[in-house]
Write an enzyme that holds these catalytic residues in place. Structure first.
Site, PDB file in Angstrom:
ATOM      1  N   GLU A 147       0.771  -1.392   0.436  1.00 49.23           N
ATOM      2  CA  GLU A 147       0.165   0.212  -0.089  1.00 49.23           C
ATOM      3  C   GLU A 147       0.782   1.183   0.075  1.00 49.23           C
ATOM      4  O   GLU A 147       1.218   1.692   1.492  1.00 49.23           O
ATOM      5  CB  GLU A 147      -0.368  -0.169   1.226  1.00 49.23           C
ATOM      6  CG  GLU A 147      -2.185  -0.650   1.556  1.00 49.23           C
ATOM      7  CD  GLU A 147      -2.805  -0.739   2.261  1.00 49.23           C
ATOM      8  OE1 GLU A 147      -2.488  -0.003   2.919  1.00 49.23           O
ATOM      9  OE2 GLU A 147      -3.293  -2.002   2.647  1.00 49.23           O
ATOM     10  N   ASP A 184      -5.948   8.798   9.797  1.00 51.11           N
ATOM     11  CA  ASP A 184      -4.712   8.731  10.541  1.00 51.11           C
ATOM     12  C   ASP A 184      -4.376   8.706  12.238  1.00 51.11           C
ATOM     13  O   ASP A 184      -4.648  10.656  12.338  1.00 51.11           O
ATOM     14  CB  ASP A 184      -3.515   9.292   9.122  1.00 51.11           C
ATOM     15  CG  ASP A 184      -3.558   8.376   7.827  1.00 51.11           C
ATOM     16  OD1 ASP A 184      -3.901   6.947   7.979  1.00 51.11           O
ATOM     17  OD2 ASP A 184      -4.019   9.064   7.077  1.00 51.11           O
TER      18      ASP A 184
END
Length: 259
Positions: free
Chosen positions: A47, A58
């Site tokens: 990824e 995040d």
């Protein structure tokens, strides 16, 4: 066959491992080296994070990495150029992970075309509304044989999960908790119950569990309840500590996963 689907069709009983890193950090030109190191070490999915100034899902580790990458000069155009440079050498499925704003700015059609030209097999867009996915993104991605991976969390209803399962392909990204990304020492009983509940649904798509995996205990819990695990923050931290030396960071990651 799309490379993502191929990995699942050929895995047998193997538990898969996907690793995330943010392109452009710690080194602007380090993308190719990180990918090739992961491939040498047998990582199943890679990824590649597209840095963004406001990464809402995040935690501090990936937020810091994104900020540093942008300061280093990383952009979506530059990332596609780096991926094209190594395309002929890469056989591991590449998945771009990023937020919708930069992709819309680039253009959905242009983005999908660039993904194919760069050897990318799929994308994860955490803030992509499912309606927009169905009406706008999916028809274009399907034309380019790209997989759009959708996320589910402990808060996602069974009805919604089944709807996602019926309308996506590749795999389902099963977020371990409703919180932001970040390493955890263990998964509590509540998370384990969530894993078992989703497993009992017998979904059509395979599942990969991510968010919080950093040691043997969390890795085993993910692998016991899904096709495999996704590791992000832990590897991003180790890559930064290794000053971009991906082989050293991978050595340290594998050692941590034994503890």
């Amino acid at each position: 066959m799309n490379k993502i689907n191929q990995v699942f069709s050929e895995r047998g009983d193997k538990k898969l491992l996907s690793l995330y890193f943010c392109a452009g950090t710690p080194l602007l030109e380090g993308t190719g080296n990180v990918i090739m190191a992961m491939q040498r070490r047998g990582i199943d999915f890679i990824e590649v994070g597209i840095p963004f100034s406001d990464p809402l899902a995040d935690g501090p580790v990936i937020q810091t990495a994104a900020t540093k990458a942008l300061k280093n000069g990383m952009s979506l155009c530059k990332l596609f150029g780096q991926l094209q440079d190594i395309k002929a050498q890469v056989h591991t499925p590449l998945i771009l992970m990023g937020y919708l704003n930069p992709i819309l700015h680039y253009g959905i059609e242009a983005f999908c075309q660039s993904c194919v030209e760069a050897g990318v097999s799929g994308m994860i867009i955490p803030d992509l509304p499912f309606k927009d996915y169905q009406e706008t993104v999916k028809p274009i991605a399907d034309r380019y044989d790209l997989r759009v991976i959708m996320l589910i969390t402990p808060e996602t209803s069974e009805e919604r999960i089944r709807f996602i399962d019926e309308n996506t392909d590749g795999f389902i990204y099963m977020v371990s908790s409703a919180a932001i990304t970040g390493a955890q020492k263990s998964f509590d009983e509540q998370k384990q119950a969530y894993f078992r509940r989703i497993d009992a649904m017998h979904l059509r798509n395979p599942r990969m569990i991510g968010f919080g995996i950093s040691n043997r205990q969390t890795l085993k819990a993910a692998q016991d309840n899904a096709a495999g695990a996704i590791i992000g923050s832990k590897f991003v931290t180790l890559l930064d500590e290794a000053e971009g030396n991906a082989d050293l960071a991978l050595d340290r990651l594998f050692a941590a996963l034994e503890k």
